[in-house]
Design a protein around this motif. Structure first.
Motif, short mmCIF file in Angstrom:
data_model
loop_
_atom_site.label_atom_id
_atom_site.label_comp_id
_atom_site.label_asym_id
_atom_site.label_seq_id
_atom_site.Cartn_x
_atom_site.Cartn_y
_atom_site.Cartn_z
N SER A 202 1.23 -51.50 -13.29
CA SER A 202 0.63 -51.10 -14.55
C SER A 202 -0.76 -50.55 -14.28
N SER A 203 -1.16 -49.53 -15.02
CA SER A 203 -2.43 -48.85 -14.74
C SER A 203 -3.65 -49.75 -14.96
N ASN A 204 -3.53 -50.74 -15.83
CA ASN A 204 -4.68 -51.60 -16.13
C ASN A 204 -4.47 -53.03 -15.63
N LEU A 205 -3.63 -53.19 -14.61
CA LEU A 205 -3.34 -54.52 -14.09
C LEU A 205 -4.57 -55.15 -13.43
N LEU A 206 -5.33 -54.35 -12.68
CA LEU A 206 -6.48 -54.86 -11.93
C LEU A 206 -7.79 -54.54 -12.65
N PRO A 207 -8.84 -55.34 -12.40
CA PRO A 207 -10.16 -55.01 -12.95
C PRO A 207 -10.61 -53.63 -12.48
N SER A 208 -11.42 -52.96 -13.27
CA SER A 208 -11.78 -51.57 -13.00
C SER A 208 -12.46 -51.37 -11.65
N ASN A 209 -13.22 -52.37 -11.18
CA ASN A 209 -13.96 -52.20 -9.92
C ASN A 209 -13.06 -52.22 -8.69
N ILE A 210 -11.82 -52.67 -8.82
CA ILE A 210 -10.89 -52.65 -7.68
C ILE A 210 -9.60 -51.92 -8.04
N ASN A 211 -9.64 -51.21 -9.15
CA ASN A 211 -8.41 -50.57 -9.65
C ASN A 211 -8.20 -49.19 -9.01
N LYS A 212 -8.02 -49.21 -7.68
CA LYS A 212 -7.77 -47.99 -6.92
C LYS A 212 -6.40 -48.09 -6.29
N TYR A 213 -5.53 -47.16 -6.61
CA TYR A 213 -4.15 -47.25 -6.15
C TYR A 213 -3.59 -45.86 -5.88
#
Length: 343
Positions: A141-152
């Motif tokens: 999911s695009s918002n699964l991780l917090p924004s500061n580590i949300n690199k995929y």
């Protein structure tokens, strides 16, 4: 392409179901796929076309020594495979991937923000650091991780077996059936949902169906509030599919990870239920039954709204759900996953 998937063991969790199915799809696409697992962990609960490579486990000695020995054995077994890609699906195996050949492509398939599962600051930190490791992250999911580590590198949701979980025409009934999938974990919200259900106005007749798990505390709450219910132990996916089709309305909500892919939500949608959820795939639709986060008032309002709908409005919602689920068939998911790891 040779792919290895190290696992610490096999269980009935949704995350392992996804790995088993993706592995099968990759095999169908011509990949040589193997799960690498300790030999004291049994066989996969969910069928898979991938090979199972068992590694001798250390069963004697101090606990810490056994753990370290078993991790070492897994690392060495993975190295011997000379694979092109290693797929980690859990925080432990993400760390394990660091010690495999530097030339291998290292993929971390993240299906949950595991930090939320622990109370200990130490464990939270250990898990959090896996998201900063030099691995190629794929999330569900695009918002699964917090924004500061949300690199995929890509988003791959779980798939749904649309041949098993499918719509059947239901006859109109005066008494509605409301379903929930009970879970032991507190963050799944089973007891919270049951407490909310007891507050449904008495003029709204229903029977509550509960599958998978129901503890004594929940039973006590239901009895004290004179809620009619039936419990369904689930032994197979066939049982689960039959359960969904018994229900008119499915409440598939949880206390954490708003917007993440959620199997009960997806399978309920595929099976012709009206679904109330704060999870994907429902949250991707313009549905009047999606909620942003777990909230008692909003959940009760959605239940009240459901009772206000006529047959045509219910049919329209169900058809919208089923059409959305067609995007999640396993062949599509497997092909998308293959394209990402083959770049």
């Amino acid at each position: 392409m040779k792919i290895i998937i190290p696992v610490v063991g096999f269980s009935r969790s949704g995350g392992e179901r996804v790995l088993s199915k993706i592995a099968s799809e990759l095999v169908d696409l011509g990949c040589d796929v193997s799960f690498v697992v300790l030999d004291n962990k049994g066989d996969p609960y969910y069928p898979t076309k991938a090979k199972i490579k068992k590694v001798r486990a250390k069963n004697k000695g101090l606990k810490l020594f056994k753990v370290l020995s078993n991790i070492y054995n897994l690392i060495m077994a993975c190295r011997k495979e000379n694979a092109d890609v290693i797929i980690s699906g859990l925080n432990v195996t993400a760390y394990l991937a660091l010690f495999i050949n530097a030339k291998i492509k290292k993929v971390y398939y993240i299906q949950a923000y595991e930090v939320l599962f622990y109370k200990s600051i130490v464990m939270k930190t250990i898990v959090y650091m896996t998201y900063k490791l030099p691995l190629q992250k794929i999330v569900n999911s695009s918002n699964l991780l917090p924004s500061n580590i949300n690199k995929y590198i890509g988003i791959i949701p779980a798939g749904v077996d649309t041949t098993l979980f499918h719509l059947e025409i239901k006859t109109n009934k005066n008494i509605k059936k409301i379903g929930i999938i009970g879970r032991k974990e507190k963050h799944k919200g089973t007891i919270d949902i049951i407490k909310i259900i007891t507050k449904i106005p008495k003029d709204k007749e229903f029977i509550l169906n509960i599958a998978v798990y129901l503890d004594d505390e929940c039973k006590c709450i239901l009895r004290e509030n004179n809620i009619s219910y039936e419990y369904f132990p689930i032994e197979s996916d066939d049982d689960l599919a039959c359960f969904y089709r018994k229900n008119d309305l499915l409440i598939a909500c949880g206390l954490i990870e708003d917007g993440a892919f959620h199997y009960p939500c997806a399978e309920g949608m595929a099976s012709g239920c009206i679904v109330i959820s704060n999870y994907s795939p429902l949250c991707e639709l313009e549905s009047n039954f999606k909620i942003d986060t777990f909230n008692e008032k909003e959940l009760l309002d959605k239940i009240e709204y459901y009772y206000s709908l006529n047959d045509d409005e219910i049919k329209k919602e169900i058809n919208s759900n089923v059409e959305k689920i067609s995007e999640f068939s396993w062949d599509i998911i497997g092909n998308d996953f293959y394209k990402l790891i083959n770049k």
